[in-house]
Design a protein around this motif. Structure first.
Motif, PDB file in Angstrom:
ATOM      1  N   GLN A  65       0.873  -1.176   0.000  1.00  0.00           N
ATOM      2  CA  GLN A  65       0.000   0.000   0.000  1.00  0.00           C
ATOM      3  C   GLN A  65       0.906   1.221   0.000  1.00  0.00           C
ATOM      4  O   GLN A  65       1.713   1.405   0.923  1.00  0.00           O
ATOM      5  CB  GLN A  65      -0.912   0.021   1.229  1.00  0.00           C
ATOM      6  N   LYS A  71      -2.789   3.657  -3.095  1.00  0.00           N
ATOM      7  CA  LYS A  71      -3.166   2.608  -4.037  1.00  0.00           C
ATOM      8  C   LYS A  71      -2.446   1.325  -3.633  1.00  0.00           C
ATOM      9  O   LYS A  71      -1.439   1.351  -2.913  1.00  0.00           O
ATOM     10  CB  LYS A  71      -2.840   3.002  -5.469  1.00  0.00           C
ATOM     11  N   TRP A  72      -2.996   0.213  -4.097  1.00  0.00           N
ATOM     12  CA  TRP A  72      -2.457  -1.096  -3.758  1.00  0.00           C
ATOM     13  C   TRP A  72      -1.714  -1.660  -4.965  1.00  0.00           C
ATOM     14  O   TRP A  72      -2.229  -1.672  -6.075  1.00  0.00           O
ATOM     15  CB  TRP A  72      -3.571  -2.052  -3.336  1.00  0.00           C
TER      16      TRP A  72
END
Length: 765
Positions: free
Chosen positions: A451, A731-732
């Motif tokens: 992450q 964001k992942w």
């Protein structure tokens, strides 16, 4: 009233003198307001408010139902209401309408079905009726059958608003024959003079079929082949200020609506036709968008402004006409005056594109840009202060701004130095922002998840007065890798211009000057808030009224901010009086216009002594031997050297008061009792809660954030002074080697591990 307008002159003068009859308003507007000189169309949407004579063209798709048999009554009723309202404001309204064919088709179908059913019943007795077929109905016959019913419907609807209508049917000959043209012109002028709404349509019962390739030619010649060309010819003939053409699309697109890259054109200029790809015409009618554009350009050439908009959308139909007249960004506006700079949509696209380049820079490079901006603020201080002096002189001379707003507008050498220090501080922290790893997880063997922090996207910051906001917010956008759109108040135009130039100069050292744009066009705030497909976050900086307006106008775009700064200082029974005096004086008097200034002073009743303030709460008033004005509201944000004082019975009473009347911004307790202080700090649900310190500490710079975009009282994403962290999202990122979900099923060969992997300090993806 119309009947006796000319006979009862003495009665009208009584009405005028009384000033209480709404008819007088219409009468005065109709007879005494001067029309705009015709011959030149409006250059900007904001000028449409001046439109006196307006033609509203209702396309077939607007008037008719989806099955093309009958009228869309609800839609028509809302349009009639708007036209009647504008008429009653003193404007001269004319309607060019379709719908006679559809209305006649409905009547004729009904008659045919009824006739067939009667004949079948006579021939077959009680036997089941055979399936009945409807013959193809000829359009002229439908028009002949529908005209009277259509007009009766309009008349009934307008009667509800005490508005009279008149029907006029025209053909090409009425415009091409000079005598008939003069007669038509005279009739329309007489109707408008009598405050009557003319409803015009082509006489489809006798008109010949349209010539498919007959183009519009010149200013004096136009072929009336559909209601678009009729509306354009009529608008020019009657010297109308505005033509509103309602259809079933939002406006003019650069390619057929519904295609992937189709973009709605906000303003269309003559000469832009080559950039347009037209699609098919609407489901009904004989025109199409190409015909509408040709008619609009012809009307524009004749001195009439034109807007093409959607009259069928259920969410906007009820106010589309009034919104256009108010100058709101609705549909496509046709203008002969092309602005020197880019449109706000183009600015947003430029900012987004350059913003992606900004986000991809190395953290040290973004830090260099911020340091360069800090240097420019001190190097160019004389130019900045000179521009600010102009703004102050204009604002003061106008007499429209309060003392508090003038203070917010003013810059000084010390303010610029403080800004530069804050920006240098921010340049250091910016190196630990975009791309920072927050969490790392081993999902399975050779499958790792991260992450990481990323920019939000395109920010829109709308601010009033305070020009020092511009370099602060710009630096935060640079540090967080966000594109930025800035909309400042007119009162700071000169200062904002020089500060934005310096910001772009700093950005240019790494080739991303377009990442920050200053909106200097006549865009209204409400119009900017509608750019939901282009803007990702709105941050208002200004009065509580501005923030509330933006929160109402922003449909589909998150708004970060607070609407009011009603900050409290509570003096507990165990407070040090010396500390209390210093804290209260600083909280209120250091900068009264700031949102973190104290607005309400709460005093424990055990400490009550005589105090001479301007405002007081209802309970405090009962303790006083003199009579200051009782406060009108305990939720007031004064923004000046004024405050409310109220008495409370206990710390818990103070907490309850804050929750009831506060704005969740900043609240303070002054006490030497640690247990009481900790209870206060835990219980008060505000963005900032302080013990024995001034409310003025609620500031990004004083918190060590370097700068802030504002103070948020929201309970999600960011709260309190919003600095660099508040402008980042996450964001992942998943890295694997051909993994599939099927591998982890009952029949699969892999199992989930979900092991947390330690993340070293300062680790970047």
């Amino acid at each position: 009233q119309r009947t006796h307008r000319y006979r009862c002159g003495w009665f009208l003068w009584i009405l005028i003198l009384s000033g209480k009859n709404p008819f007088v308003h219409v009468f005065l507007n109709s007879f005494f307001s001067l029309p705009r000189p015709h011959g030149k169309s409006f250059a900007h949407r904001s000028e449409l408010k001046q439109a006196k004579r307006i033609v509203v063209k209702l396309g077939s798709a607007v008037v008719t139902r989806g099955d093309e048999c009958g009228l869309a009554l609800g839609r028509l009723a809302s349009i009639v209401e708007q036209v009647a309202m504008l008429q009653n404001q003193g404007r001269e309204m004319m309607i060019v309408t379709s719908g006679a064919v559809a209305f006649g088709k409905q009547r004729l179908r009904h008659e045919i079905l009824l006739s067939q059913s009667v004949r079948q019943a006579l021939h077959s007795g009680q036997n089941q009726l055979k399936e009945m077929s409807i013959p193809v109905l000829e359009a002229r016959a439908c028009a002949a059958a529908g005209q009277s019913g259509l007009m009766a419907l309009y008349e009934a609807m307008f009667t509800q608003y005490s508005t009279c209508t008149a029907q006029i049917l025209v053909t090409n000959l009425d415009f091409h024959d000079e005598q008939k043209r003069r007669n038509l012109n005279s009739t329309l002028h007489e109707l408008l003079r009598m405050n009557i709404v003319p409803i015009i349509n082509t006489n489809d019962a006798v008109v010949p079929p349209p010539v498919p390739n007959s183009d519009l030619q010149g200013v004096n010649v136009i072929s009336i082949k559909d209601n678009d060309s009729l509306a354009a010819r009529l608008a020019v003939e009657m010297k109308a200020d505005l033509l509103i053409a309602l259809s079933d699309v939002e406006g003019l697109y650069d390619s057929p609506p519904g295609t992937d890259d189709a973009k709605l054109i906000d303003i269309f200029y003559p000469g832009d036709q080559q950039s347009i790809t037209y699609g098919t015409k609407s489901r009904v009618g004989i025109g199409g968008m190409e015909a509408k554009v040709k008619a609009a350009l012809w009307a524009l050439q004749g001195g009439t402004s034109v807007v093409i908009a959607n009259g069928t959308h259920p969410k906007v139909t009820g106010h589309v006409i009034t919104d256009i007249v108010e100058g709101k960004k609705v549909g496509t506006f046709f203008s002969e005056v092309k602005p020197a700079g880019p449109t706000v949509e183009q600015q947003t696209e430029m900012a987004r594109h350059a913003g992606r380049s900004l986000a991809s820079l190395h953290p040290e490079q973004r830090g260099e840009i911020i340091c360069c901006l800090a240097e420019l603020l001190t190097e160019k201080k004389d130019e900045i202060l000179s521009a600010n002096k102009k703004d102050l002189e204009i604002a003061t001379a106008s007499g429209r701004f309060s003392h508090a707003l003038i203070n917010r507008l003013a810059l000084s050498t010390s303010k610029l130095n403080s800004l530069a220090i804050g920006l240098r501080q921010l340049s250091v922290s910016s190196r630990d922002s975009v791309g920072r790893v927050l969490r790392r997880t081993r999902v399975a063997n050779n499958l790792e998840l991260e992450q990481i922090t990323v920019p939000i996207g395109v920010l829109l910051v709308i601010f009033e007065s305070r020009p020092d906001c511009l370099p602060q917010v710009s630096a935060l956008a640079i540090a967080s890798g966000n594109a930025l759109l800035l909309k400042g108040g007119k009162e700071a135009a000169n200062t904002n211009k020089i500060l934005h130039q310096l910001t772009q100069e700093a950005l240019s050292i790494h080739g991303v000057a377009d990442a920050i744009q200053l909106v200097s066009t006549r865009e209204e705030v409400e119009d900017l808030c509608r750019l939901d497909k282009m803007i990702d976050l709105i941050i208002p900086r200004g009065s509580s009224q501005l923030v509330r307006e933006i929160q109402r106008a922003a449909k589909g775009i998150p708004v970060l901010g607070h609407s009011e700064g009603v900050c409290h200082v509570y003096i507990d029974s165990d407070a040090s009086i010396d500390k209390a005096i210093d804290i209260v004086r600083d909280s209120k008097c250091d900068y009264p216009a700031a949102c973190n200034a104290m607005e309400t002073l709460l005093i424990h009743r055990d400490l009550l002594t005589d105090s001479r303030q301007y405002f007081c709460g209802p309970r405090f008033a009962s303790y006083l031997t003199f009579s200051p004005s009782e406060v009108k509201s305990l939720r007031t944000e004064y923004g000046d050297l004024e405050c409310c004082i109220e008495v409370v019975d206990s710390m818990q009473d103070a907490v309850d008061h804050i929750h009831k009347y506060g704005s969740s911004h900043t609240d303070v307790i002054v006490t030497e009792n640690e247990e009481t202080a900790e209870q206060f700090l835990q219980q008060v649900d505000s963005a900032c809660v302080f013990w024995n310190s001034s409310s003025r500490f609620a500031d990004g710079y004083r918190f060590g954030l370097g700068a802030e975009v504002g103070i948020s009282t929201a309970r999600i994403h960011a709260r309190g002074p919003v600095g660099l962290e508040g402008l980042l999202t996450t964001k992942w990122v998943l890295r694997g080697e051909g993994h599939t979900v099927a591998d982890f099923s009952e029949q699969g060969s892999m199992t989930y591990l979900h092991e947390n992997i330690p993340v070293p300090q300062g680790n970047f993806s």
